[in-house]
Design an enzyme around this catalytic site. Structure first.
Site, short mmCIF file in Angstrom:
data_model
loop_
_atom_site.label_atom_id
_atom_site.label_comp_id
_atom_site.label_asym_id
_atom_site.label_seq_id
_atom_site.Cartn_x
_atom_site.Cartn_y
_atom_site.Cartn_z
N SER A 1 1.15 1.48 15.99
CA SER A 1 2.33 2.18 16.51
C SER A 1 3.12 1.27 17.46
O SER A 1 3.59 0.21 17.05
CB SER A 1 1.89 3.48 17.19
OG SER A 1 3.00 4.33 17.42
N ASP B 1 1.35 1.17 10.94
CA ASP B 1 2.46 2.10 11.07
C ASP B 1 3.27 1.80 12.34
O ASP B 1 3.31 2.60 13.29
CB ASP B 1 1.98 3.55 11.09
CG ASP B 1 3.04 4.50 10.52
OD1 ASP B 1 3.81 4.07 9.65
OD2 ASP B 1 3.10 5.66 10.96
N ARG C 1 11.20 -6.17 17.67
CA ARG C 1 10.21 -5.51 16.82
C ARG C 1 9.40 -6.54 16.03
O ARG C 1 9.75 -7.72 15.96
CB ARG C 1 10.90 -4.53 15.87
CG ARG C 1 11.61 -5.16 14.71
CD ARG C 1 12.36 -4.10 13.92
NE ARG C 1 12.56 -4.50 12.53
CZ ARG C 1 13.16 -3.75 11.63
NH1 ARG C 1 13.63 -2.56 11.97
NH2 ARG C 1 13.30 -4.16 10.38
N ASP D 1 6.07 -13.79 13.08
CA ASP D 1 5.19 -13.64 14.24
C ASP D 1 3.79 -14.18 14.00
O ASP D 1 2.99 -14.28 14.94
CB ASP D 1 5.11 -12.17 14.66
CG ASP D 1 6.43 -11.66 15.23
OD1 ASP D 1 7.23 -12.50 15.69
OD2 ASP D 1 6.65 -10.43 15.21
N HIS E 1 -11.03 -2.49 -0.83
CA HIS E 1 -10.94 -1.78 -2.12
C HIS E 1 -9.56 -1.21 -2.43
O HIS E 1 -9.34 -0.72 -3.54
CB HIS E 1 -11.94 -0.62 -2.12
CG HIS E 1 -11.68 0.39 -1.04
ND1 HIS E 1 -11.46 0.04 0.28
CD2 HIS E 1 -11.60 1.75 -1.07
CE1 HIS E 1 -11.26 1.14 1.00
NE2 HIS E 1 -11.33 2.18 0.21
#
Length: 329
Positions: A181, A205, A217, A222, A282
């Site tokens: 987040s 997310d 952001r 990065d 997986h």
């Protein structure tokens, strides 16, 4: 006329070949955002930030806790302190094995569930240093203030990683930074601070509110390989819902998750899925040409495993995958 036709044909081919990013969400002024325990809080996205706290954070971005777990101390953390070499040399930190840093989100702390789940998955899998970063001082402020302080706290984490590199010889190419987040943008800034040299940066997310047009952001430069896992990017979702890394995965379309009935569940599913991939490796995404294919589940390109603990992982593009309703998904 033939030249115009060829130019038009070339342009069409170019547009088709370049992945289209999802249109980013426009948020209302007041939204509901969960803390680390899933309790919802009303957030005013136009609130005046706490400038006094931000000035303090900018003066001292190292005002964070770094809690080390290894196979020799799976449950009892050792505290590492930046610029205190003895705190590292007297600990179980081993610069010869990979270092995994886990960063929580807003209104959270070291006790947040994702820290334990990801830590345990890694230590069960291999011999690594797991560092839980707690940035409670800023994370417990109001959301508008926390967003503005993320770059400084991220720089502090980057400086801490440089300290580990100097003191313990921990190579940047064995470091994996994982943030959930708001923490996803924080680890992006940390990676930026060390020149994008971390082997991997994973955004679970990445937070959406106040980040759509924010230059601070998470972004692809990065780290050597930057991955986004998007699980709650729908209308007014908590996640940013748009590509931000080298490779971006959209489980079940990236907006809502099977077995979830709330946005909190959708948001948290990102770290639950990631932890499962560390154990099982997986979940495999199929590359998409654009977000229309992601949304319609009509992707047919190459395959790339989502998540996992492989340090030299590489890949690029948008990926769709479908999961089950419960662990291991």
């Amino acid at each position: 006329m033939r030249l115009i036709f060829l130019v038009a044909l070339s342009f069409t081919a170019y547009v088709t070949a370049v992945p289209m990013l999802q249109e980013e969400t426009t948020y209302p002024r007041f939204i509901e955002f969960p803390d680390g325990d899933g309790v919802m809080h009303t957030v005013d996205l136009e609130a005046e930030p706490d400038m006094k706290l931000l000035e303090e954070i900018n003066r001292n971005p190292a005002n964070n806790r770094y809690l080390l777990y290894t196979r020799r101390n799976r449950r009892n953390a050792q505290t590492l302190v930046i610029n205190n070499a003895n705190s590292v040399t007297s600990s179980h930190f081993n610069g010869r094995v990979p270092t995994v840093v886990v960063v929580h989100g807003w209104l959270s702390n070291q006790k947040s569930s994702l820290n334990d789940v990801i830590r345990d998955a890694y230590l069960a899998k291999s011999d690594v240093n797991v560092i839980i970063m707690e940035w409670r001082r800023l994370a417990t402020s109001d959301y508008a203030t926390a967003v503005r302080g993320v770059p400084a706290v991220g720089r502090g984490l980057g400086q801490f990683l440089a300290f580990l590199n100097r003191v313990a010889g921990a190579p940047y190419n064995t470091m994996h930074l994982i943030g959930f987040s708001l923490g996803a943008h924080l680890v992006g800034n940390a990676g930026r601070e060390i020149g994008g040299r971390a082997a991997r940066v994973t955004g679970l997310d990445p937070a959406g509110p106040l980040w759509s047009n924010n230059s601070n952001r998470l972004r692809a430069s990065d780290g050597v390989y930057v991955e986004g896992i998007h699980t709650d990017g729908g209308t007014a979702g908590l996640g940013i819902g748009a590509a931000c890394g080298n490779a971006d995965f959209f489980p079940n379309g990236g907006k809502s998750q099977p077995g979830c009935g709330t946005g909190i569940c959708d948001h948290n599913r990102s770290w639950e899925l990631f932890a499962a991939t560390v154990t099982y490796n997986h979940l495999v995404g199929v590359r998409c040409n654009n977000m229309n294919q992601v949304n319609s589940n009509s992707c047919s390109g190459s395959r790339l495993n989502m998540g996992n603990d492989i340090l030299n992982k590489s890949g690029s593009g948008l990926y769709r995958l479908n999961t089950g309703r419960r662990h291991p998904f």
